[in-house]
Scaffold this active site. Structure first.
Site, PDB file in Angstrom:
ATOM      1  N   GLY A 240       6.454  21.192 -32.797  1.00 25.22           N
ATOM      2  CA  GLY A 240       5.084  21.670 -32.746  1.00 25.22           C
ATOM      3  C   GLY A 240       4.436  22.059 -34.048  1.00 25.22           C
ATOM      4  N   GLY A 277       8.515  16.714 -34.619  1.00 23.60           N
ATOM      5  CA  GLY A 277       8.137  15.296 -34.686  1.00 23.60           C
ATOM      6  C   GLY A 277       7.103  15.121 -35.782  1.00 23.60           C
ATOM      7  N   ARG A 278       5.878  15.557 -35.451  1.00 23.76           N
ATOM      8  CA  ARG A 278       4.750  15.392 -36.372  1.00 23.76           C
ATOM      9  C   ARG A 278       5.042  15.885 -37.787  1.00 23.76           C
ATOM     10  NH1 ARG A 278      -0.542  15.496 -34.478  1.00 23.76           N
ATOM     11  NH2 ARG A 278       0.259  16.539 -32.620  1.00 23.76           N
ATOM     12  N   CYS A 344     -14.355  -3.114 -27.790  1.00 21.02           N
ATOM     13  CA  CYS A 344     -15.573  -2.923 -27.024  1.00 21.02           C
ATOM     14  C   CYS A 344     -15.541  -1.631 -26.237  1.00 21.02           C
ATOM     15  CB  CYS A 344     -15.789  -4.127 -26.106  1.00 21.02           C
ATOM     16  SG  CYS A 344     -15.903  -5.622 -27.077  1.00 21.02           S
TER      17      CYS A 344
HETATM   18  C1  LIG Z   1       6.229  16.186 -28.319  1.00 17.14           C
HETATM   19  C2  LIG Z   1       7.417  17.038 -28.253  1.00 17.14           C
HETATM   20  C3  LIG Z   1       8.015  17.506 -29.423  1.00 17.14           C
HETATM   21  C4  LIG Z   1       7.484  17.208 -30.802  1.00 17.14           C
HETATM   22  O1  LIG Z   1       6.273  17.839 -31.051  1.00 17.14           O
HETATM   23  P1  LIG Z   1       5.613  17.775 -32.512  1.00 17.14           P
HETATM   24  O2  LIG Z   1       4.356  18.514 -32.354  1.00 17.14           O
HETATM   25  O3  LIG Z   1       5.425  16.350 -32.844  1.00 17.14           O
HETATM   26  O4  LIG Z   1       6.560  18.457 -33.454  1.00 17.14           O
HETATM   27  C5  LIG Z   1       9.160  18.267 -29.306  1.00 17.14           C
HETATM   28  N1  LIG Z   1       9.693  18.548 -28.088  1.00 17.14           N
HETATM   29  C6  LIG Z   1       9.136  18.116 -26.940  1.00 17.14           C
HETATM   30  C7  LIG Z   1       9.778  18.457 -25.646  1.00 17.14           C
HETATM   31  C8  LIG Z   1       7.988  17.354 -26.979  1.00 17.14           C
HETATM   32  O5  LIG Z   1       7.434  16.937 -25.844  1.00 17.14           O
END
Ligand SMILES: *Cc1c(COP(=O)(O)O)cnc(C)c1O
Length: 413
Positions: A240, A277-278, A344
């Site tokens: 997150g 992730g991000r 479109c």
């Molecule tokens: C999407 C997700 C993440 C990663 O979130 P980021 O904001 O990209 O760090 C981690 N754990 C779960 C369960 C997710 O669904």
């Protein structure tokens, strides 16, 4: 590495490779990722934990290209997946299944079977019925499945409503109120080993405070569960952490974030999992696109480019801002325009009312911070073949996924 993208003598480079060279050879639209940038962010997580037992589980959904996964697997990353397809990708990239945690709100039996047969580390369970499902499938496999319950801690992550997940009204997780009973249910099932607690409250969090708050609630919960004799060995705080998408903004420091968290875990005898992730991939990716045409009507100017919402959905889906700059710096006058794709749909835009140098047809543009939730959300809408992906390592680059062809469009029909 501060940022893997910089202008040298007016030409945008990814690490040591000119972006224009990649565009000339790989074509556009094209995602370009910096291996060095991605690994630097992963290591920042891993090193900041110091002596605290931990696993950094990269959230595969942010960018699941196998070249990216291969880099992270080689660096020692664990993986957080949300589907059987993501498990396949991790294994295909050479990742170890026993370093995988499986999250997601609607796992189906075939995915659970695949995960059990592969020997993943554990499941993050999101409902009581899912516990029953995993218990039943584990019995068929003659094994016991390690599970952790994904708790919904009811915390406002202060982010965009479409990426907030830890509020009571969201579909994710199990209410923290009454969770002890669910743990006892899990404990009573013969083929489950409930050993963890997990949460994930949302994405693109610019302040660590909501995560600190949920960590506090989770630590309390671990104490309550242990007091009931339930052996809790790991705590998963999800992902997150956000990144700055606008030039003025500052990206939260991974090191400060992890160090603040770690302070709370000393002496608790818990292995900490995080699922970023991000924050690992976003800033290490750009989308290269070429200007097709400029047009204006009475109200507005439009720059039509060859990348569209099917390539990068974030502006359309989340009203997200992405910086867009010419690959070759140009001086002189500027224009204010909507930067739009050929799809479109009125919602097909990369930026609205953006000021940029007066680009001409044929010019290359770079859309920044496109390494996360970019290609993975792309589609073939309007029968557009999906973009190429390129991985840069120092002065070398290679195609990480070739551009789709028209034949790819009809494969399987
Ligand atoms: C999407 C997700 C993440 C990663 O979130 P980021 O904001 O990209 O760090 C981690 N754990 C779960 C369960 C997710 O669904």
């Amino acid at each position: 590495m501060k940022t893997p993208f910089e202008y040298r003598n007016g030409a945008l480079h990814c690490e040591d490779v000119p972006a224009a060279e990649i565009a000339a050879q790989a074509g556009t639209p094209c995602f370009v990722y910096s291996a060095g940038g991605i690994l630097a962010r992963y290591r920042e997580y891993s090193e900041a934990f110091g002596d605290i037992p931990h696993h950094v589980c990269y959230a595969v959904k942010a960018n699941s290209n196998t070249a990216v996964l291969r880099q992270l697997a080689a660096a020692g990353a664990w993986f957080d997946i949300v589907s059987g397809g993501e498990l396949f990708r991790v294994i295909h990239a050479g990742g170890q299944a026993d370093r995988v945690v499986f999250s997601g709100v609607g796992k189906i039996a075939s995915e659970v079977d695949y995960a059990l047969a592969s020997g993943i580390h554990s499941f993050n369970c999101e409902s009581e019925s899912e516990l029953d499902l995993i218990d039943a499938r584990a019995r068929l496999h003659g094994t016991r499945a390690r599970v952790s319950l994904r708790v919904n801690p009811d915390i406002n992550p202060e982010t965009h409503p479409k990426i907030s997940t830890g509020l009571r009204e969201n579909k994710f997780g199990i209410d923290i109120a009454g969770i002890e009973r669910v743990y006892e249910h899990a404990h009573a099932l013969p083929n489950l080993e409930p050993e963890g607690v997990s949460c994930h409250i949302g994405s693109q969090l610019m302040k660590p405070d909501p995560v600190m708050e949920s960590a506090a609630r989770m630590i309390d919960l671990v104490g309550r569960l242990r007091a009931r004799g339930l052996p809790i060995r790991h705590l998963d705080l999800g992902g997150g952490l956000g990144v700055a998408y606008s030039p003025g903004g500052s990206t939260p420091s991974i090191r400060d974030f992890v160090e603040r968290l770690s302070g709370r875990f000393a002496g608790l005898d818990l292995t900490i999992f995080v699922e970023p992730g991000r924050s690992i991939v976003a800033e290490s990716g750009i989308l290269l696109t070429q200007v097709i045409v400029r047009k204006r009507n009475q109200l507005k100017e439009f720059v039509v480019v060859d990348a569209a919402m099917n390539d990068l959905l974030r502006p359309t889906l989340y009203e997200a801002h992405h910086e867009i700059r010419p690959v070759l710096q140009r001086s002189g006058h500027t224009l204010t325009a909507d930067i739009v794709g050929p799809v479109c749909e009125t919602g097909d835009y990369l930026a609205l009312g953006r000021q940029l140098p007066a680009v001409e047809p044929g010019d290359l543009l770079a859309v920044f911070t496109a390494g996360a939730y970019g290609f993975v959300m792309s589609s073939n809408y309007n029968a557009r073949p999906r973009a190429a992906e390129v991985l840069v390592e120092g002065g070398a680059w290679s195609i990480a996924r070739r551009r789709e062809t028209y034949d790819d469009l009809v494969r399987g029909e």
